[in-house]
Design a protein around this motif. Structure first.
Motif, PDB file in Angstrom:
ATOM      1  N   CYS A  80       4.409  -2.488  26.303  1.00 59.94           N
ATOM      2  CA  CYS A  80       4.107  -2.974  24.971  1.00 59.94           C
ATOM      3  C   CYS A  80       4.497  -4.541  24.561  1.00 59.94           C
ATOM      4  N   CYS A  82       4.211  -5.670  21.871  1.00 57.69           N
ATOM      5  CA  CYS A  82       4.834  -5.749  20.538  1.00 57.69           C
ATOM      6  C   CYS A  82       6.265  -5.508  20.779  1.00 57.69           C
ATOM      7  N   CYS A  83       6.827  -4.301  21.171  1.00 63.29           N
ATOM      8  CA  CYS A  83       8.009  -3.889  21.062  1.00 63.29           C
ATOM      9  C   CYS A  83       8.791  -3.994  22.476  1.00 63.29           C
ATOM     10  N   CYS A 123       1.728  -0.241  22.119  1.00 63.43           N
ATOM     11  CA  CYS A 123       1.942   1.123  22.240  1.00 63.43           C
ATOM     12  C   CYS A 123       1.325   1.949  21.013  1.00 63.43           C
ATOM     13  N   CYS A 126       3.376   1.191  17.804  1.00 65.17           N
ATOM     14  CA  CYS A 126       3.059  -0.302  17.105  1.00 65.17           C
ATOM     15  C   CYS A 126       1.823  -0.224  16.496  1.00 65.17           C
TER      16      CYS A 126
HETATM   17 ZN   LIG Z   1       5.274  -1.048  20.847  1.00 62.81          ZN
END
Ligand SMILES: [Zn+2]
Ligand SMILES: [Zn+2]
Length: 131
Positions: A80, A82-83, A123, A126
């Protein structure tokens, strides 16, 4: 020798128990409190040995440290963006990838024997938090 295999067992168990695809750092941080004699180098060496022996799986992540997976059955992963989580993708995706092997063989004559999948994306968690 006894010490060696005990450390190895601890490291293996930590990977198996933490289904987050831990890095060597993660494993080391989990174990160091109760095992002050343990070094990051030992953790890293053992993880690589376990991966070479096929007991765990080493996952190479673009632009990130290697991660380790207690599930050795071939399955694709997605990171991911994002995270930073590394997520297991369903095995059916892998079967589709197999067809890719055949296509490559047909088109180029090259035989693909192994495949390291490194998907990146966002994901579900997110995506949900963005909406
Ligand atoms: Zn994520
Ligand atoms: Zn996995």
């Amino acid at each position: 020798m006894i010490k060696y295999s005990k450390q190895r067992e601890l490291i293996l168990n930590t990977v198996k128990e933490n289904r987050v695809h831990p890095t060597a750092d993660f494993v080391y941080n989990k174990l160091k409190e109760e095992n002050p004699g343990l070094s990051l180098g030992t953790v890293y060496r053992n993880l690589n040995l376990l991966a070479e022996e096929g007991i765990i799986q080493k996952i190479r992540i673009p632009n990130g440290p290697d991660r380790f997976d207690g599930e050795v059955k071939e399955h694709p992963h997605m990171t991911c963006t994002c995270c930073g989580k590394v997520i297991d993708l369903p095995l059916t995706c892998m079967e589709d990838m197999r067809q890719l092997d055949e296509e490559i063989l047909k088109k180029t004559g090259h035989q693909v024997n192994s495949l390291q999948t490194a998907f990146t994306g966002v994901c579900g968690a997110c995506r949900a938090s963005k909406n």
